[in-house]
Design a protein around this motif. Structure first.
Motif, PDB file in Angstrom:
ATOM      1  N   LEU A 107     -10.174  30.671  -7.390  1.00 24.72           N
ATOM      2  CA  LEU A 107      -8.993  30.155  -6.684  1.00 24.72           C
ATOM      3  C   LEU A 107      -8.768  28.653  -6.819  1.00 24.72           C
ATOM      4  CD1 LEU A 107      -8.426  31.919  -3.237  1.00 24.72           C
ATOM      5  CD2 LEU A 107      -7.046  31.988  -5.296  1.00 24.72           C
ATOM      6  N   ILE A 108      -9.746  27.913  -7.315  1.00 23.30           N
ATOM      7  CA  ILE A 108      -9.596  26.461  -7.358  1.00 23.30           C
ATOM      8  C   ILE A 108      -8.359  26.014  -8.135  1.00 23.30           C
ATOM      9  CG2 ILE A 108     -10.596  24.385  -8.395  1.00 23.30           C
ATOM     10  CD1 ILE A 108     -13.194  25.040  -7.195  1.00 23.30           C
ATOM     11  N   PRO A 109      -8.022  26.616  -9.288  1.00 25.86           N
ATOM     12  CA  PRO A 109      -6.813  26.153  -9.980  1.00 25.86           C
ATOM     13  C   PRO A 109      -5.545  26.228  -9.137  1.00 25.86           C
ATOM     14  CG  PRO A 109      -8.147  27.496 -11.449  1.00 25.86           C
ATOM     15  CD  PRO A 109      -8.755  27.620 -10.084  1.00 25.86           C
ATOM     16  N   MET A 110      -5.492  27.128  -8.162  1.00 24.31           N
ATOM     17  CA  MET A 110      -4.304  27.281  -7.327  1.00 24.31           C
ATOM     18  C   MET A 110      -4.329  26.387  -6.091  1.00 24.31           C
ATOM     19  SD  MET A 110      -1.987  29.359  -8.428  1.00 24.31           S
ATOM     20  CE  MET A 110      -1.123  29.989  -6.984  1.00 24.31           C
ATOM     21  N   SER A 111      -5.457  25.730  -5.828  1.00 25.32           N
ATOM     22  CA  SER A 111      -5.622  25.024  -4.558  1.00 25.32           C
ATOM     23  C   SER A 111      -4.599  23.908  -4.370  1.00 25.32           C
ATOM     24  CB  SER A 111      -7.043  24.464  -4.454  1.00 25.32           C
ATOM     25  OG  SER A 111      -7.305  23.566  -5.519  1.00 25.32           O
ATOM     26  N   GLY A 112      -4.356  23.124  -5.415  1.00 26.12           N
ATOM     27  CA  GLY A 112      -3.424  22.016  -5.283  1.00 26.12           C
ATOM     28  C   GLY A 112      -2.012  22.489  -4.966  1.00 26.12           C
ATOM     29  N   ARG A 113      -1.565  23.553  -5.650  1.00 24.08           N
ATOM     30  CA  ARG A 113      -0.219  24.071  -5.394  1.00 24.08           C
ATOM     31  C   ARG A 113      -0.111  24.658  -3.991  1.00 24.08           C
ATOM     32  NH1 ARG A 113       2.476  24.839 -10.266  1.00 24.08           N
ATOM     33  NH2 ARG A 113       1.991  22.984 -11.491  1.00 24.08           N
ATOM     34  N   LEU A 114      -1.138  25.347  -3.540  1.00 25.81           N
ATOM     35  CA  LEU A 114      -1.119  25.901  -2.185  1.00 25.81           C
ATOM     36  C   LEU A 114      -1.015  24.788  -1.146  1.00 25.81           C
ATOM     37  CD1 LEU A 114      -3.853  28.670  -2.549  1.00 25.81           C
ATOM     38  CD2 LEU A 114      -1.426  29.055  -2.089  1.00 25.81           C
ATOM     39  N   VAL A 163      -3.703  24.690   4.941  1.00 22.98           N
ATOM     40  CA  VAL A 163      -4.524  25.451   3.986  1.00 22.98           C
ATOM     41  C   VAL A 163      -6.004  25.227   4.259  1.00 22.98           C
ATOM     42  CG1 VAL A 163      -5.109  25.714   1.541  1.00 22.98           C
ATOM     43  CG2 VAL A 163      -2.717  25.445   2.218  1.00 22.98           C
ATOM     44  N   PHE A 164      -6.376  23.990   4.573  1.00 19.21           N
ATOM     45  CA  PHE A 164      -7.773  23.661   4.876  1.00 19.21           C
ATOM     46  C   PHE A 164      -8.256  24.449   6.091  1.00 19.21           C
ATOM     47  CE2 PHE A 164     -10.959  20.063   5.765  1.00 19.21           C
ATOM     48  CZ  PHE A 164     -11.803  20.499   4.762  1.00 19.21           C
ATOM     49  N   THR A 165      -7.440  24.485   7.131  1.00 24.47           N
ATOM     50  CA  THR A 165      -7.793  25.220   8.346  1.00 24.47           C
ATOM     51  C   THR A 165      -7.929  26.715   8.074  1.00 24.47           C
ATOM     52  OG1 THR A 165      -6.619  23.586   9.708  1.00 24.47           O
ATOM     53  CG2 THR A 165      -7.080  25.714  10.712  1.00 24.47           C
ATOM     54  N   GLY A 203       4.198  20.719   3.915  1.00 18.14           N
ATOM     55  CA  GLY A 203       4.417  21.441   2.681  1.00 18.14           C
ATOM     56  C   GLY A 203       5.871  21.355   2.236  1.00 18.14           C
ATOM     57  N   SER A 204       6.127  21.826   1.044  1.00 17.65           N
ATOM     58  CA  SER A 204       7.479  21.811   0.488  1.00 17.65           C
ATOM     59  C   SER A 204       7.811  23.176  -0.090  1.00 17.65           C
ATOM     60  CB  SER A 204       7.590  20.746  -0.611  1.00 17.65           C
ATOM     61  OG  SER A 204       8.824  20.842  -1.285  1.00 17.65           O
TER      62      SER A 204
END
Length: 480
Positions: A72-79, A88-90, A201-202
């Motif tokens: 999942l790391i590649p998607m983390s920035g977009r999420l 997302v962190f929570t 978020g956007s």
């Protein structure tokens, strides 16, 4: 006067209280995530006996966690950009809490392995999003010291894991290895909700589903293949599976490289490699992590197989590099300001390589003091290397690209650490099959070869510009 020398003489303000608080909170959460990568290793025999299987079968629980961390790391920035980094962190911490509790209640090996994968998926979002929160909160002149705090506990966790796992298994039972995460995560949720800043978020952010699929499956194939390749019990069937997974992973990542050049906003922005400091940090840091990534697994194995240490005693020795890494926290920023990135990385890379080779060559029974000093020195130097590479990567990345840079950097970081674990296992497997080579000699040559890789990473620093990352060390308050 050189830019680096000038930077060393510039008065630099300390971290603001707000930035220091954010960095410590994120570092504590990273500790929880990284702890679970190694904490179950000494508990595998007890877990196998309780669940009606064996430790070899349950080693897949470690593999599953590594796979989950990678996917999942590649998607983390977009999420984080889409839903907001704090949200997302929570959610990731909450998912980690629930999956940890479920692991502790598992009554079947297959269920436990599946839950470990879910636990890894949650952890995959914790690290990059937490780092992104710190990057956005810190001023440029605070970045080096803030990131030193962020990675401090995360570096200590893999070393502490085997000791804590052995302690909990011995006195409370293996299920507490997972249940200990419940109060830790509850405390983390309170701190995050109470103190961490949030970015909205956007809805305009779009997900690169095709790119995420290619990178997620590609990284998973590489990690799975490398782990199976390092398992000495796999036989010909296991080796065939490993090579197939590795080949599939490489093909998928090559396909992503072709795909990423043809879309406007790929999930991993390969264009970041055109930034010199980012490229240098990725290259040198990757080789260094491959060299040292397997040490938290290799060291207790050497002590138990080679010298007859108990799991608890081996775990105590493994704490020594962690203590060295912690002590570096008080010096890393000053050392980088005095030496600069290029010289600092070169000298400490050579020192880490020398200490690793010395630890492999010495017997803790015959030269305990020197052995402990070598492990302390290794942990000391490793700490500076991780901090330096982790900050140099962002030296010239613009603020709008921080989320992409974080996803890219941590994807490769996790992959190379997993490669380091597998490389150590593969070297042991190959060397133990050489006629006339006993257990101790196979471990010695493994340490020496890994030390050579660490030395190679240090020599790569010679190609860096002399003033690499100088503006991070100079106390500048704005980024050009």
């Amino acid at each position: 006067m050189s830019a680096t020398a000038g930077a060393a003489r510039t008065a630099t303000p300390a971290l603001s209280p707000a930035t220091r608080r954010v960095a410590w909170i994120v570092s504590a959460i990273f500790f929880i995530e990284q702890l679970d990568a190694t904490i179950i290793a000494p508990a595998l025999p007890a877990m196998g006996a309780d669940l009606g299987t064996d430790a070899i079968t349950l080693s897949a629980a470690i593999t599953a966690y590594l796979l989950g961390l990678t996917v999942l790391i590649p998607m983390s920035g977009r999420l984080a950009e889409r839903f907001g980094d704090k949200a997302v962190f929570t959610a990731a911490i909450g998912a980690f809490l629930v999956s940890s509790a479920a692991c502790g209640f598992a009554q079947d090996a297959g269920v436990l392995i599946g839950l470990r994968f879910v636990q890894g998926l949650a952890g995959a979002l914790m690290a990059p999003v937490g780092r992104l929160i710190v990057l956005r909160a810190a001023a440029t002149h605070e970045l080096v010291e803030a990131m030193a705090l962020v990675i401090l506990l995360a570096m200590i966790a893999p070393m502490v894991g085997p000791f804590l796992g052995g302690l909990l298994t011995t006195y409370l039972g293996w299920r507490w290895i997972f249940w200990i995460n419940i109060p830790l995560c509850l405390g983390a949720l309170y701190l995050v909700r109470r103190f961490l800043p949030s970015t909205a978020g956007s809805r305009d952010v779009r997900f690169d589903v095709a790119g995420a699929t290619l990178t997620g499956l590609g990284f998973a194939g590489l990690v799975y293949g490398l782990v199976v390749l390092g398992e000495r019990h796999g036989g010909d069937g296991g080796l065939s599976t490993a090579w197939f997974a590795l080949a599939a992973g490489l093909v998928l990542l090559a396909a992503y490289g072709w795909y990423a050049r043809r879309v406007a906003a790929p999930v991993l922005a390969l264009g970041l490699l055109r930034v010199r400091s980012f490229r240098d940090a990725m290259a040198g840091g990757s080789v260094f992590r491959i060299a040292v990534g397997g040490v938290p697994f290799l060291l207790p194995l050497t002590l138990q197989q080679g010298y007859g240490y108990s799991p608890l005693a081996a775990g105590l020795v493994v704490l020594v590099p962690a203590i060295g890494g912690f002590s570096m926290k008080f010096f890393s920023t000053r050392l980088l300001r005095r030496l600069g990135y290029r010289t600092g990385l070169l000298l400490h890379g050579v020192f880490a390589a020398a200490c690793l080779a010395l630890a492999g060559a010495l017997s803790p029974r015959d030269a305990l003091i020197v052995y402990v000093l070598a492990l302390f020195g290794f942990g000391w130097a490793r700490s500076l290397q991780m901090n330096a590479y982790g900050t140099l990567a962002y030296a010239d990345v613009e603020k709008p690209r921080l989320a992409s840079a974080t996803s890219f950097f941590l994807s490769i970081q996790n992959l190379t650490v997993a490669l380091g674990v597998a490389l150590a296992a593969v070297l042991l497997r190959v060397l133990e099959q050489v006629p006339g080579v006993d257990v101790l000699h196979s471990h010695l040559w493994t340490y020496l070869l890994l030390s050579a890789a660490a030395l190679a990473s240090a020599l790569m620093c010679l190609a860096m510009p002399a003033a690499a990352g100088a503006h991070l060390l100079a106390g500048n308050k704005t980024r050009s």
